[in-house]
Design a protein around this motif. Structure first.
Motif, PDB file in Angstrom:
ATOM      1  N   PRO A  75       0.830  -1.208   0.000  1.00 55.08           N
ATOM      2  CA  PRO A  75       0.000   0.000   0.000  1.00 55.08           C
ATOM      3  C   PRO A  75       0.861   1.253   0.000  1.00 55.08           C
ATOM      4  CG  PRO A  75       0.025  -0.995   2.185  1.00 55.08           C
ATOM      5  CD  PRO A  75       0.782  -1.927   1.277  1.00 55.08           C
ATOM      6  N   VAL A  76       0.455   2.233  -0.773  1.00 48.78           N
ATOM      7  CA  VAL A  76       1.139   3.529  -0.831  1.00 48.78           C
ATOM      8  C   VAL A  76       0.160   4.588  -0.338  1.00 48.78           C
ATOM      9  CG1 VAL A  76       2.343   5.188  -2.295  1.00 48.78           C
ATOM     10  CG2 VAL A  76       2.472   2.741  -2.825  1.00 48.78           C
ATOM     11  N   THR A  77       0.580   5.383   0.633  1.00 44.90           N
ATOM     12  CA  THR A  77      -0.241   6.467   1.164  1.00 44.90           C
ATOM     13  C   THR A  77       0.600   7.746   1.183  1.00 44.90           C
ATOM     14  OG1 THR A  77       0.402   6.182   3.487  1.00 44.90           O
ATOM     15  CG2 THR A  77      -1.373   4.766   2.653  1.00 44.90           C
ATOM     16  N   PRO A  78      -0.036   8.896   1.379  1.00 43.45           N
ATOM     17  CA  PRO A  78       0.739  10.133   1.482  1.00 43.45           C
ATOM     18  C   PRO A  78       1.755  10.102   2.616  1.00 43.45           C
ATOM     19  CG  PRO A  78      -1.567  10.636   1.085  1.00 43.45           C
ATOM     20  CD  PRO A  78      -1.490   9.158   1.330  1.00 43.45           C
ATOM     21  N   GLN A  79       1.527   9.239   3.618  1.00 43.03           N
ATOM     22  CA  GLN A  79       2.453   9.140   4.745  1.00 43.03           C
ATOM     23  C   GLN A  79       3.478   8.017   4.564  1.00 43.03           C
ATOM     24  OE1 GLN A  79      -1.066   9.021   5.317  1.00 43.03           O
ATOM     25  NE2 GLN A  79      -1.026  11.264   5.402  1.00 43.03           N
ATOM     26  N   THR A  80       3.315   7.205   3.496  1.00 37.33           N
ATOM     27  CA  THR A  80       4.198   6.054   3.286  1.00 37.33           C
ATOM     28  C   THR A  80       4.947   6.218   1.980  1.00 37.33           C
ATOM     29  OG1 THR A  80       2.588   4.633   4.414  1.00 37.33           O
ATOM     30  CG2 THR A  80       4.323   3.549   3.147  1.00 37.33           C
ATOM     31  N   TYR A  81       6.258   6.285   2.066  1.00 40.48           N
ATOM     32  CA  TYR A  81       7.115   6.434   0.888  1.00 40.48           C
ATOM     33  C   TYR A  81       7.607   5.043   0.503  1.00 40.48           C
ATOM     34  CZ  TYR A  81      10.746   8.451  -2.108  1.00 40.48           C
ATOM     35  OH  TYR A  81      11.532   8.804  -3.178  1.00 40.48           O
TER      36      TYR A  81
END
Length: 248
Positions: free
Chosen positions: A158-164
């Motif tokens: 998963p990619v989120t704005p908080q996860t690079y």
């Protein structure tokens, strides 16, 4: 005749796409109500019923993009009434529902897709203007199903704005189209043409935004364009020397 092998009988359901097992896709065709199936050429291993197979027409833009980038799909159209079984060298198969967000994928990992879906070649952003380093992929858009292949069980990150999230470019299979993607080698441009020091690592894809990235436990197409002695084509890759997306 008796054998435990008789336990491997046909899956019974009415789904358009379903897995006969981890390595074989079952496609149920109903020419009156459902879409045709566009399958990778040569991937049919068996079929039942009145099914026709024809080479799929490519648009002028798709043919031009294939010549320029090496990225594209060689497809056959499966139509009629019946059931088709598809496979490719016992690679694991995964069914994905494509929605309005779209799916970006390396063409080498596409086994089949609904005929109503559309695909185009796109460039992956890179900080270095290098050819043959994996900077072209397919964007599949519309609404329908796609069957992807991986070598081994994949990892969905998963990619989120908080996860690079960063992945080896040779292991990435597909990702959500809305993600922002950049190709990156070493921090020093003088090291682009070799893997990172003695770590054996090369190009990365960096993902930012909201979505998912699918990674397989295999690096089959090195960006250094190493000679794989024919294995590239056997495992779904394109022949070397064609200016391809992933090291070809």
């Amino acid at each position: 005749m008796q054998s435990p092998i008789f336990a491997y009988t046909e899956v019974q359901n009415q789904d358009h796409y379903s897995l006969q097992n981890s390595y074989m896709l079952r496609v149920r065709l109903d020419g009156n109500t459902g879409p045709d199936c566009l399958a990778r050429k040569g991937s049919m291993v068996a079929y039942e019923g009145m099914v026709e197979f024809d080479a799929e027409y490519q648009t002028r833009n798709q043919r031009r993009a294939r010549r320029a980038t090496g990225e594209g799909l060689d497809l056959m159209r499966c139509s009629g009434q019946g059931t088709v079984y598809l496979a490719n060298l016992a690679q694991q198969i995964h069914i994905v529902d494509v929605d309005h967000d779209g799916l970006t994928v390396d063409s080498a990992y596409v086994l089949a897709l609904d005929s109503g879906l559309h695909w185009d070649v796109v460039a992956v952003d890179t900080q270095f203007g290098l050819s043959g380093t994996g900077k072209y992929n397919l964007v599949i858009s519309g609404q329908g199903k796609v069957a992807l292949m991986t070598s081994g069980k994949p990892l969905m990150m998963p990619v989120t704005p908080q996860t690079y999230v960063s992945c080896d470019s040779d292991a990435v299979v597909a990702w959500s189209t809305p993600l922002r993607v950049q190709m990156q080698a070493q921090t020093s441009s003088s090291s682009v043409f070799r893997r990172r020091g003695n770590t054996g690592e090369g190009w990365e894809l960096n993902f930012v935004g909201e979505g998912y990235a699918l990674v397989q436990p295999s690096e089959q197409m090195p960006p250094q364009n190493a000679d794989l002695h024919g294995l590239r084509g056997q495992f779904g890759g394109r022949p070397s020397g064609g200016g391809s997306a992933w090291g070809g």
